[in-house]
Design a protein around this motif. Structure first.
Motif, PDB file in Angstrom:
ATOM      1  N   TYR A 114      -5.921   4.713  -3.268  1.00 56.57           N
ATOM      2  CA  TYR A 114      -4.725   5.165  -3.654  1.00 56.57           C
ATOM      3  C   TYR A 114      -4.084   6.311  -2.957  1.00 56.57           C
ATOM      4  O   TYR A 114      -4.843   7.102  -2.122  1.00 56.57           O
ATOM      5  N   VAL A 115      -2.809   6.301  -2.888  1.00 57.46           N
ATOM      6  CA  VAL A 115      -2.112   7.242  -1.897  1.00 57.46           C
ATOM      7  C   VAL A 115      -1.460   8.442  -2.851  1.00 57.46           C
ATOM      8  O   VAL A 115      -0.737   8.148  -3.684  1.00 57.46           O
ATOM      9  N   LEU A 126       1.801  -0.579   1.289  1.00 58.15           N
ATOM     10  CA  LEU A 126       1.870   0.209   0.048  1.00 58.15           C
ATOM     11  C   LEU A 126       2.386  -0.663  -0.950  1.00 58.15           C
ATOM     12  O   LEU A 126       3.408  -1.238  -0.912  1.00 58.15           O
ATOM     13  N   ALA A 127       1.722  -0.664  -2.225  1.00 55.59           N
ATOM     14  CA  ALA A 127       2.341  -1.430  -3.342  1.00 55.59           C
ATOM     15  C   ALA A 127       2.289  -0.607  -4.789  1.00 55.59           C
ATOM     16  O   ALA A 127       1.313   0.174  -4.724  1.00 55.59           O
ATOM     17  N   GLY A 128       2.793  -1.023  -5.679  1.00 60.29           N
ATOM     18  CA  GLY A 128       2.540  -0.266  -7.003  1.00 60.29           C
ATOM     19  C   GLY A 128       3.239   1.059  -7.069  1.00 60.29           C
ATOM     20  O   GLY A 128       3.972   1.439  -6.334  1.00 60.29           O
ATOM     21  N   GLY A 129       2.449   2.032  -8.067  1.00 58.24           N
ATOM     22  CA  GLY A 129       3.113   3.277  -8.172  1.00 58.24           C
ATOM     23  C   GLY A 129       3.912   3.198  -9.288  1.00 58.24           C
ATOM     24  O   GLY A 129       4.976   2.527  -9.308  1.00 58.24           O
ATOM     25  N   GLU A 130       3.317   4.080 -10.355  1.00 60.04           N
ATOM     26  CA  GLU A 130       4.404   3.900 -11.567  1.00 60.04           C
ATOM     27  C   GLU A 130       4.379   5.383 -12.232  1.00 60.04           C
ATOM     28  O   GLU A 130       3.331   6.174 -12.135  1.00 60.04           O
ATOM     29  N   TRP A 131       5.633   5.913 -12.419  1.00 59.21           N
ATOM     30  CA  TRP A 131       5.819   7.195 -12.955  1.00 59.21           C
ATOM     31  C   TRP A 131       6.498   7.321 -14.394  1.00 59.21           C
ATOM     32  O   TRP A 131       7.598   7.726 -14.345  1.00 59.21           O
ATOM     33  N   ASP A 132       6.024   7.054 -15.557  1.00 60.93           N
ATOM     34  CA  ASP A 132       6.563   6.976 -16.505  1.00 60.93           C
ATOM     35  C   ASP A 132       5.671   7.641 -17.558  1.00 60.93           C
ATOM     36  O   ASP A 132       4.687   7.066 -18.139  1.00 60.93           O
ATOM     37  N   ALA A 133       6.089   8.887 -17.939  1.00 62.16           N
ATOM     38  CA  ALA A 133       5.288   9.741 -18.698  1.00 62.16           C
ATOM     39  C   ALA A 133       4.945   8.983 -20.096  1.00 62.16           C
ATOM     40  O   ALA A 133       3.817   9.550 -20.878  1.00 62.16           O
ATOM     41  N   ASP A 134       5.709   8.274 -20.590  1.00 56.37           N
ATOM     42  CA  ASP A 134       5.387   7.713 -21.838  1.00 56.37           C
ATOM     43  C   ASP A 134       4.623   6.400 -21.733  1.00 56.37           C
ATOM     44  O   ASP A 134       4.071   5.793 -23.036  1.00 56.37           O
ATOM     45  N   ALA A 156       2.904  16.907  -3.339  1.00 58.52           N
ATOM     46  CA  ALA A 156       4.033  17.708  -3.765  1.00 58.52           C
ATOM     47  C   ALA A 156       4.570  17.388  -4.957  1.00 58.52           C
ATOM     48  O   ALA A 156       5.071  18.117  -5.811  1.00 58.52           O
ATOM     49  N   ILE A 157       4.013  16.158  -5.677  1.00 61.18           N
ATOM     50  CA  ILE A 157       4.286  15.743  -7.186  1.00 61.18           C
ATOM     51  C   ILE A 157       3.239  16.460  -7.928  1.00 61.18           C
ATOM     52  O   ILE A 157       1.995  16.297  -7.651  1.00 61.18           O
ATOM     53  N   THR A 158       3.682  17.100  -8.832  1.00 66.30           N
ATOM     54  CA  THR A 158       3.031  17.910  -9.757  1.00 66.30           C
ATOM     55  C   THR A 158       3.006  17.232 -11.261  1.00 66.30           C
ATOM     56  O   THR A 158       3.988  16.689 -11.450  1.00 66.30           O
ATOM     57  N   ASP A 159       2.335  17.812 -12.100  1.00 62.21           N
ATOM     58  CA  ASP A 159       2.207  17.547 -13.821  1.00 62.21           C
ATOM     59  C   ASP A 159       3.916  17.765 -14.218  1.00 62.21           C
ATOM     60  O   ASP A 159       4.088  17.254 -15.272  1.00 62.21           O
ATOM     61  N   SER A 160       4.432  18.866 -13.527  1.00 61.69           N
ATOM     62  CA  SER A 160       5.623  19.214 -14.108  1.00 61.69           C
ATOM     63  C   SER A 160       6.740  18.520 -13.587  1.00 61.69           C
ATOM     64  O   SER A 160       8.062  18.747 -13.865  1.00 61.69           O
ATOM     65  N   PHE A 166       8.075   8.190  -4.085  1.00 60.25           N
ATOM     66  CA  PHE A 166       7.026   7.738  -3.011  1.00 60.25           C
ATOM     67  C   PHE A 166       7.491   7.301  -1.678  1.00 60.25           C
ATOM     68  O   PHE A 166       7.823   6.120  -1.456  1.00 60.25           O
ATOM     69  N   ASP A 167       7.329   8.282  -0.715  1.00 61.01           N
ATOM     70  CA  ASP A 167       7.931   7.964   0.389  1.00 61.01           C
ATOM     71  C   ASP A 167       6.801   7.165   1.282  1.00 61.01           C
ATOM     72  O   ASP A 167       6.024   7.995   1.927  1.00 61.01           O
ATOM     73  N   SER A 168       6.860   6.024   1.340  1.00 63.25           N
ATOM     74  CA  SER A 168       6.135   5.103   2.196  1.00 63.25           C
ATOM     75  C   SER A 168       5.663   5.250   3.595  1.00 63.25           C
ATOM     76  O   SER A 168       4.776   4.866   4.054  1.00 63.25           O
TER      77      SER A 168
END
Length: 275
Positions: free
Chosen positions: A31-32, A75-83, A36-40, A48-50
């Motif tokens: 997993y990459v 690199l593949a995948g990566g999802e960022w939907d808080a819901d 710099a990405i935080t919870d906020s 995601f800068d591959s």
């Protein structure tokens, strides 16, 4: 609006590189983690800068040390939907030597960014040594000041994980997760204490408490920490423990960093991922 939301700046150590890799579901998957990405960070700002990770060489670390190299493929995948789901992208690793990574690595950094410090696990020590170390650790935990958890008072500590290591010349250190359990039938509770202790190498004096962090709750609310590796990074070099934070439905990673005065402090925590 999301564009005006205050995003907490990352406290990541830039000398460790722009990305960190943690073992995936197999030894050839990583997993990459983009520090710099935080919870906020709002979902619409996550990118995601591959190019930071693709077609690079990484060094693989495990608790016993490091040194093996691998090549990062696609690199593949990566999802960022808080819901829905928050997941880091995954990369395929190829071992430069035999086209497959087969060792027990836990975390990886871009080549040249970190050096390994070996962790000796309590489970592999001679019985007398492990018993002595466990006693030292539980004594350190039980004598720590400001034990405010009345619920667990009087319940003995047990050592879940413990590692001995040499952060700097002349110092013996231990990092451990100690547990107290309250087995109430309707609402079992557990307390985890992550502690770091230090003393002069070769001595039998009690460990000095250098760091303590306590979490408590039920299975569904508790977050515990596992040590993935110990490394030195940066100039001047500093020592970091790489931690995995495991919760009921979420995971995160952290750097616990040794200070010049011999204390330790939490340097950085990643965004939490999970579904």
């Amino acid at each position: 609006p999301a564009s005006h939301r205050v995003v907490a700046p990352s406290t990541w150590d830039s000398s460790a590189g722009p990305v960190m890799f943690v073992r995936g579901n197999s030894a050839s998957e990583a997993y990459v983690v983009f520090p710099a990405i935080t919870d906020s960070t709002p979902s619409d700002a996550v990118h995601f800068d591959s190019t930071l990770a693709r077609n690079t060489t990484v060094e693989l670390f495990q608790r016993a040390g490091g040194g093996d190299a691998a090549h990062v493929g696609t690199l593949a995948g990566g999802e960022w939907d808080a819901d829905q789901c928050i997941e880091w992208p995954a990369a395929k690793l190829q071992d430069a030597a035999n086209a497959d990574v087969t060792n027990g690595w836990t975390v990886a950094f871009l080549k040249g960014r970190a050096k390994a410090i070996a962790l000796d696990t309590i489970e592999e020590m001679a019985h007398a040594d492990s018993a002595r170390l466990a006693a030292d650790i539980t004594r350190l935990a039980s004598t720590a000041p400001n034990d405010t958890a009345r619920t667990f008072r009087g319940i003995p500590f047990s050592v879940r994980t413990a590692y001995r290591f040499t952060p700097v010349a002349g110092i013996e250190a231990v990092v451990a997760d100690v547990v107290r359990s309250l087995n109430q039938e309707a609402n079992p509770l557990e307390e985890h204490t992550l502690i770091v202790g230090e003393r002069p190498a070769g001595s039998t004096t009690p460990f000095r408490l250098a760091y303590r962090e306590v979490t408590a709750g039920s299975d569904e609310t508790l977050e515990s920490s596992d040590v993935l590796a110990a490394v030195t990074m940066g100039t001047p070099p500093h020592v970091d423990l790489v931690l995995a934070r495991e919760g009921y439905e979420s995971n995160a990673y952290a750097l616990l960093e040794r200070q010049p005065d011999g204390s330790w402090r939490l340097r950085w925590t990643s965004a939490h991922t999970g579904c």
